[in-house]
Design a protein around this motif. Structure first.
Motif, PDB file in Angstrom:
ATOM      1  N   MET A 288       0.831  -1.199   0.000  1.00  0.00           N
ATOM      2  CA  MET A 288       0.000   0.000   0.000  1.00  0.00           C
ATOM      3  C   MET A 288       0.869   1.254   0.000  1.00  0.00           C
ATOM      4  O   MET A 288       1.854   1.329   0.730  1.00  0.00           O
ATOM      5  N   GLU A 289       0.487   2.217  -0.831  1.00  0.00           N
ATOM      6  CA  GLU A 289       1.182   3.502  -0.844  1.00  0.00           C
ATOM      7  C   GLU A 289       0.564   4.413   0.208  1.00  0.00           C
ATOM      8  O   GLU A 289      -0.663   4.490   0.334  1.00  0.00           O
ATOM      9  N   LEU A 290       1.408   5.105   0.970  1.00  0.00           N
ATOM     10  CA  LEU A 290       0.912   6.004   2.004  1.00  0.00           C
ATOM     11  C   LEU A 290       0.515   7.344   1.401  1.00  0.00           C
ATOM     12  O   LEU A 290       1.230   7.884   0.554  1.00  0.00           O
ATOM     13  N   THR A 291      -0.628   7.874   1.832  1.00  0.00           N
ATOM     14  CA  THR A 291      -1.050   9.219   1.446  1.00  0.00           C
ATOM     15  C   THR A 291      -1.406   9.994   2.715  1.00  0.00           C
ATOM     16  O   THR A 291      -1.682   9.398   3.758  1.00  0.00           O
ATOM     17  N   THR A 292      -1.413  11.311   2.607  1.00  0.00           N
ATOM     18  CA  THR A 292      -1.689  12.152   3.769  1.00  0.00           C
ATOM     19  C   THR A 292      -2.495  13.373   3.358  1.00  0.00           C
ATOM     20  O   THR A 292      -2.205  13.999   2.322  1.00  0.00           O
ATOM     21  N   ILE A 293      -3.508  13.713   4.157  1.00  0.00           N
ATOM     22  CA  ILE A 293      -4.210  14.989   4.015  1.00  0.00           C
ATOM     23  C   ILE A 293      -3.450  16.006   4.861  1.00  0.00           C
ATOM     24  O   ILE A 293      -3.167  15.734   6.037  1.00  0.00           O
ATOM     25  N   PRO A 294      -3.088  17.156   4.318  1.00  0.00           N
ATOM     26  CA  PRO A 294      -2.297  18.144   5.080  1.00  0.00           C
ATOM     27  C   PRO A 294      -2.950  18.500   6.421  1.00  0.00           C
ATOM     28  O   PRO A 294      -4.177  18.546   6.541  1.00  0.00           O
ATOM     29  N   ASP A 295      -2.114  18.771   7.413  1.00  0.00           N
ATOM     30  CA  ASP A 295      -2.601  19.048   8.769  1.00  0.00           C
ATOM     31  C   ASP A 295      -3.622  20.181   8.814  1.00  0.00           C
ATOM     32  O   ASP A 295      -4.625  20.102   9.525  1.00  0.00           O
ATOM     33  N   GLU A 296      -3.359  21.246   8.073  1.00  0.00           N
ATOM     34  CA  GLU A 296      -4.259  22.401   8.127  1.00  0.00           C
ATOM     35  C   GLU A 296      -5.643  22.046   7.585  1.00  0.00           C
ATOM     36  O   GLU A 296      -6.666  22.586   8.031  1.00  0.00           O
ATOM     37  N   GLU A 297      -5.705  21.121   6.632  1.00  0.00           N
ATOM     38  CA  GLU A 297      -7.000  20.695   6.097  1.00  0.00           C
ATOM     39  C   GLU A 297      -7.639  19.656   7.021  1.00  0.00           C
ATOM     40  O   GLU A 297      -8.841  19.678   7.270  1.00  0.00           O
ATOM     41  N   TRP A 298      -6.821  18.764   7.559  1.00  0.00           N
ATOM     42  CA  TRP A 298      -7.344  17.732   8.459  1.00  0.00           C
ATOM     43  C   TRP A 298      -7.884  18.349   9.749  1.00  0.00           C
ATOM     44  O   TRP A 298      -8.751  17.763  10.409  1.00  0.00           O
ATOM     45  N   ALA A 299      -7.426  19.539  10.079  1.00  0.00           N
ATOM     46  CA  ALA A 299      -7.931  20.232  11.263  1.00  0.00           C
ATOM     47  C   ALA A 299      -9.439  20.449  11.182  1.00  0.00           C
ATOM     48  O   ALA A 299     -10.118  20.516  12.217  1.00  0.00           O
ATOM     49  N   GLN A 300      -9.980  20.533   9.970  1.00  0.00           N
ATOM     50  CA  GLN A 300     -11.435  20.664   9.808  1.00  0.00           C
ATOM     51  C   GLN A 300     -12.153  19.436  10.362  1.00  0.00           C
ATOM     52  O   GLN A 300     -13.227  19.545  10.961  1.00  0.00           O
ATOM     53  N   VAL A 301     -11.555  18.266  10.174  1.00  0.00           N
ATOM     54  CA  VAL A 301     -12.148  17.029  10.682  1.00  0.00           C
ATOM     55  C   VAL A 301     -12.050  16.995  12.199  1.00  0.00           C
ATOM     56  O   VAL A 301     -13.005  16.621  12.894  1.00  0.00           O
ATOM     57  N   GLU A 302     -10.899  17.397  12.729  1.00  0.00           N
ATOM     58  CA  GLU A 302     -10.728  17.404  14.184  1.00  0.00           C
ATOM     59  C   GLU A 302     -11.681  18.393  14.845  1.00  0.00           C
ATOM     60  O   GLU A 302     -12.255  18.106  15.903  1.00  0.00           O
ATOM     61  N   ASN A 303     -11.880  19.547  14.223  1.00  0.00           N
ATOM     62  CA  ASN A 303     -12.814  20.528  14.772  1.00  0.00           C
ATOM     63  C   ASN A 303     -14.254  20.016  14.701  1.00  0.00           C
ATOM     64  O   ASN A 303     -15.055  20.229  15.625  1.00  0.00           O
ATOM     65  N   ALA A 304     -14.575  19.332  13.622  1.00  0.00           N
ATOM     66  CA  ALA A 304     -15.921  18.766  13.477  1.00  0.00           C
ATOM     67  C   ALA A 304     -16.175  17.705  14.540  1.00  0.00           C
ATOM     68  O   ALA A 304     -17.313  17.525  14.993  1.00  0.00           O
ATOM     69  N   ALA A 305     -15.116  17.003  14.958  1.00  0.00           N
ATOM     70  CA  ALA A 305     -15.268  15.990  15.999  1.00  0.00           C
ATOM     71  C   ALA A 305     -15.702  16.615  17.311  1.00  0.00           C
ATOM     72  O   ALA A 305     -16.525  16.044  18.047  1.00  0.00           O
ATOM     73  N   GLN A 306     -15.185  17.790  17.629  1.00  0.00           N
ATOM     74  CA  GLN A 306     -15.584  18.459  18.867  1.00  0.00           C
ATOM     75  C   GLN A 306     -17.061  18.827  18.828  1.00  0.00           C
ATOM     76  O   GLN A 306     -17.774  18.699  19.833  1.00  0.00           O
TER      77      GLN A 306
END
Length: 343
Positions: A288-306
């Protein structure tokens, strides 16, 4: 797919128990236990613990272990255990459709944990054990033990490098994780566990958000997906051992303790098996090739979790108690600093 599923279900119903007991004395206590895990995963996450129990208990007690969907579908595990069709279960609350107030926190509660050690600390030092014991005792089930299992990542056929790439993806995941991820365009799909590999191959699924990379390799999902997203939705799955309360109360105290010890040993094994495997397969895995969503964009998911936490907390007093514990614990970890939290 229909033919494949009928074959799998038929095979499961006719297959012998995974750890069939030897010839027993008439006085031997016998239990039937079913795990959420299929055979390949169960070889790591439950077989050793049940073998250990059976070896030590000997003629006093033997547990016959069944794998995912062999006796009943995973979504019916709670009901089967509650009425005594199955004596014990290894699962998360979410997958077995527990009717308790804590079900939404089982499996992967979005960003409830960052690392595997968070889970046993939350249960043993921050009060979750007491809440789970109360909730399950009220419905005739003994909550035996909770442990940290693997993190939750996407394994997909096409690369995920931005939140936009999640739009429309049909993904096998847990009910609560699916409810959370749907706001980002993910389409949660519920299928029998043993069907997932074929469903990815046929295009019925675009990916899986059920496990970490260790499990992807172990159960064969790394053979049918091409990419692994390094961003996780939760750092560790919250999994449990349960028993029918009447069957539990019938056991002598020493056998209760033996079963608890074997459950704890299973949780401990899983912690280092997953933790080491996650690192090793990211570095040395070839499938499997590793991929990553940039931290600044992934922060939207973390904020939505709250926001999701508050949505859940508003549903009942018990859910508020649990969410408040998660909030307190995570705040403590941030204040504690390195190595407990990096931000």
């Amino acid at each position: 797919m229909t033919t494949r599923r009928k074959f799998i279900k038929g095979a499961a119903l006719t297959a012998p128990a995974a750890l069939a007991a030897p010839a027993l004395a008439q006085s031997t206590i016998t239990w039937r236990m079913q795990t959420y895990a299929g055979a390949a995963l169960a070889a790591e996450v439950i077989d050793p613990a049940i073998k250990m129990f059976n070896d030590i208990a000997g003629d006093r007690m033997q547990i016959e272990l069944f794998y995912a969907d062999q006796l009943v579908p995973t979504g019916e595990l709670f009901q089967a255990m509650q009425r005594g069709t199955i004596d014990a279960v290894q699962s998360d609350d979410d997958s077995m459709a527990s009717p308790t107030e804590v079900t939404v926190f089982g499996g992967y509660f979005p960003f409830g944990s960052r690392y595997s050690l968070d889970v046993p600390v939350l249960f043993n030092r921050y009060g979750l054990n007491e809440i789970w014991a109360e909730e399950y005792a009220a419905v005739g089930v003994k909550h035996i033990s909770a442990g940290a299992w693997d993190p939750c990542h996407f394994a997909t056929k096409d690369p995920i490098r931005s939140l936009a790439d999640l739009e429309g993806k049909r993904v096998f995941t847990f009910p609560t994780a699916g409810r959370f991820l749907s706001q980002f365009g993910v389409v949660p799909v519920n299928l029998p566990w043993e069907d997932i590999e074929v469903a990815v191959q046929t295009g019925e699924l675009d990916g899986i958000a059920w496990s970490g990379i260790t499990e992807d390799y172990t159960v064969g999902w790394a053979d049918v997906t091409n990419y692994f997203l390094t961003n996780n939705i939760s750092g560790a799955w919250i999994g449990h051992f349960f028993a029918n309360m009447d069957r539990w109360n019938e056991l002598p105290e020493d056998l209760q303790k033996l079963f608890q010890v074997c459950c704890e040993q299973s949780h401990y094994y899983r912690q280092h098996w997953y933790w080491g495997g996650e690192a090793d397969l990211r570095v040395n895995g070839t499938k499997m090739e590793l991929t990553t969503i940039p931290d600044e964009e992934w922060a939207q998911v973390e904020n939505a979790a709250q926001e999701f936490w508050e949505e859940i907390a508003a549903e009942s007093d018990t859910k508020r108690r649990v969410v408040d514990i998660f909030k307190k614990y995570n705040a403590d970890m941030v204040k504690a600093g390195r190595p407990y939290r990096y931000g």
